[in-house]
Design a protein around this motif. Structure first.
Motif, PDB file in Angstrom:
ATOM      1  N   GLU A 297       0.855  -1.185   0.000  1.00 19.24           N
ATOM      2  CA  GLU A 297       0.000   0.000   0.000  1.00 19.24           C
ATOM      3  C   GLU A 297       0.887   1.229   0.000  1.00 19.24           C
ATOM      4  O   GLU A 297       1.871   1.288   0.737  1.00 19.24           O
ATOM      5  CB  GLU A 297      -0.898   0.038   1.241  1.00 19.24           C
ATOM      6  CG  GLU A 297      -2.053  -0.913   1.176  1.00 19.24           C
ATOM      7  CD  GLU A 297      -3.030  -0.714   2.332  1.00 19.24           C
ATOM      8  OE1 GLU A 297      -2.747   0.087   3.253  1.00 19.24           O
ATOM      9  OE2 GLU A 297      -4.083  -1.361   2.299  1.00 19.24           O
TER      10      GLU A 297
ATOM     11  N   ASN B 245      -4.411  -2.723  -7.647  1.00 16.14           N
ATOM     12  CA  ASN B 245      -5.612  -3.342  -7.114  1.00 16.14           C
ATOM     13  C   ASN B 245      -6.713  -2.301  -6.983  1.00 16.14           C
ATOM     14  O   ASN B 245      -7.782  -2.451  -7.563  1.00 16.14           O
ATOM     15  CB  ASN B 245      -5.329  -4.006  -5.763  1.00 16.14           C
ATOM     16  CG  ASN B 245      -6.548  -4.661  -5.160  1.00 16.14           C
ATOM     17  OD1 ASN B 245      -7.326  -5.291  -5.854  1.00 16.14           O
ATOM     18  ND2 ASN B 245      -6.723  -4.507  -3.862  1.00 16.14           N
ATOM     19  N   GLU B 246      -6.428  -1.221  -6.241  1.00 17.08           N
ATOM     20  CA  GLU B 246      -7.417  -0.163  -6.086  1.00 17.08           C
ATOM     21  C   GLU B 246      -6.770   1.103  -5.553  1.00 17.08           C
ATOM     22  O   GLU B 246      -5.670   1.070  -5.008  1.00 17.08           O
ATOM     23  CB  GLU B 246      -8.561  -0.583  -5.160  1.00 17.08           C
ATOM     24  CG  GLU B 246      -8.159  -0.754  -3.712  1.00 17.08           C
ATOM     25  CD  GLU B 246      -9.298  -1.221  -2.820  1.00 17.08           C
ATOM     26  OE1 GLU B 246     -10.395  -1.523  -3.323  1.00 17.08           O
ATOM     27  OE2 GLU B 246      -9.090  -1.282  -1.602  1.00 17.08           O
TER      28      GLU B 246
ATOM     29  N   VAL C 284      -8.086   4.196  -3.001  1.00 14.21           N
ATOM     30  CA  VAL C 284      -9.168   4.594  -2.096  1.00 14.21           C
ATOM     31  C   VAL C 284      -8.978   6.063  -1.751  1.00 14.21           C
ATOM     32  O   VAL C 284      -7.936   6.457  -1.230  1.00 14.21           O
ATOM     33  CB  VAL C 284      -9.182   3.740  -0.817  1.00 14.21           C
ATOM     34  CG1 VAL C 284     -10.313   4.177   0.100  1.00 14.21           C
ATOM     35  CG2 VAL C 284      -9.305   2.266  -1.156  1.00 14.21           C
TER      36      VAL C 284
ATOM     37  N   GLU D 109     -13.682   3.595  -3.525  1.00 13.48           N
ATOM     38  CA  GLU D 109     -12.708   2.683  -4.117  1.00 13.48           C
ATOM     39  C   GLU D 109     -12.767   2.773  -5.632  1.00 13.48           C
ATOM     40  O   GLU D 109     -13.830   2.631  -6.229  1.00 13.48           O
ATOM     41  CB  GLU D 109     -12.998   1.252  -3.670  1.00 13.48           C
ATOM     42  CG  GLU D 109     -12.903   1.064  -2.174  1.00 13.48           C
ATOM     43  CD  GLU D 109     -13.307  -0.325  -1.717  1.00 13.48           C
ATOM     44  OE1 GLU D 109     -13.688  -1.165  -2.555  1.00 13.48           O
ATOM     45  OE2 GLU D 109     -13.259  -0.556  -0.505  1.00 13.48           O
ATOM     46  N   VAL D 110     -11.600   2.994  -6.234  1.00 13.45           N
ATOM     47  CA  VAL D 110     -11.482   3.073  -7.688  1.00 13.45           C
ATOM     48  C   VAL D 110     -10.554   1.946  -8.117  1.00 13.45           C
ATOM     49  O   VAL D 110      -9.481   1.773  -7.541  1.00 13.45           O
ATOM     50  CB  VAL D 110     -10.892   4.433  -8.125  1.00 13.45           C
ATOM     51  CG1 VAL D 110     -10.769   4.511  -9.632  1.00 13.45           C
ATOM     52  CG2 VAL D 110     -11.728   5.578  -7.576  1.00 13.45           C
ATOM     53  N   ARG D 111     -10.940   1.195  -9.120  1.00 13.62           N
ATOM     54  CA  ARG D 111     -10.119   0.103  -9.623  1.00 13.62           C
ATOM     55  C   ARG D 111      -9.703   0.416 -11.068  1.00 13.62           C
ATOM     56  O   ARG D 111     -10.320  -0.040 -12.008  1.00 13.62           O
ATOM     57  CB  ARG D 111     -10.873  -1.214  -9.533  1.00 13.62           C
ATOM     58  CG  ARG D 111     -11.057  -1.632  -8.085  1.00 13.62           C
ATOM     59  CD  ARG D 111     -11.643  -3.005  -7.934  1.00 13.62           C
ATOM     60  NE  ARG D 111     -11.606  -3.447  -6.562  1.00 13.62           N
ATOM     61  CZ  ARG D 111     -12.358  -2.987  -5.578  1.00 13.62           C
ATOM     62  NH1 ARG D 111     -13.214  -2.028  -5.795  1.00 13.62           N
ATOM     63  NH2 ARG D 111     -12.267  -3.489  -4.359  1.00 13.62           N
TER      64      ARG D 111
ATOM     65  N   SER E  70      -3.316   0.458  -3.437  1.00  6.65           N
ATOM     66  CA  SER E  70      -2.883  -0.901  -3.117  1.00  6.65           C
ATOM     67  C   SER E  70      -2.533  -1.589  -4.428  1.00  6.65           C
ATOM     68  O   SER E  70      -3.240  -1.446  -5.424  1.00  6.65           O
ATOM     69  CB  SER E  70      -3.956  -1.667  -2.341  1.00  6.65           C
ATOM     70  OG  SER E  70      -5.142  -1.790  -3.087  1.00  6.65           O
TER      71      SER E  70
END
Length: 147
Positions: free
Chosen positions: A66, A91-92, A94, A99-101, A119
């Motif tokens: 992270e 991964n994402e 935040v 949360e945005v992917r 992350s």
């Protein structure tokens, strides 16, 4: 002809398997996202005239990390690092609980104080950096190596 090509490719891959060693031996059902495969968080601070980080960062290919980017709101600042962001699997991200992917990013810009947490899994070995755009000072960048 096809047999000789297949034999050559098999010999190449069997002689030097490409393995990204995880941080733990037994990944279990969660795979690379398992708790035992997580490295130390990377802390980055965006502030006018302040250094971005506390020194160089070493990551292990296949490890889950992270990156916490915190802006203090003292100036409108961005952080960029396209080569690094292309060497990881995101991964994402935040931001304020959202949360945005994304598939990929080039940069993040902070107009106000706040925190974004990225992350990711480190993938491509090499030396990279994230920095404040259009700056030349060593304190305005963080060197990251993926081993």
């Amino acid at each position: 002809m096809h047999k000789s090509i297949f034999a050559a490719l098999a010999a190449l891959f069997l002689a030097n398997p490409a393995i990204a060693a995880p941080l733990c031996n037994e990944l279990g059902f969660a795979g690379l996202l398992a708790k035992c495969n997580r490295g130390e968080p990377i802390e980055i601070t965006l502030g006018s005239g302040k250094p971005l980080g506390k020194g160089a960062v070493a990551l292990q290919s296949g490890g889950y990390y992270e990156m916490r980017i915190t802006a203090d709101g003292s100036a409108e600042l961005a952080i960029t690092g396209e080569p690094f962001f292309r060497a990881i699997w995101m991964n994402e991200i935040v931001i304020n609980g959202i949360e945005v992917r994304p598939m990929a990013i080039d940069s993040l810009e902070f107009d106000e104080a706040g925190t974004a947490t990225l992350s990711f899994i480190a993938i491509k070995p090499g030396s990279y950096e994230v920095r404040i755009p259009n700056t030349t000072s060593d304190s305005q960048k963080v060197s990251i190596s993926i081993q």
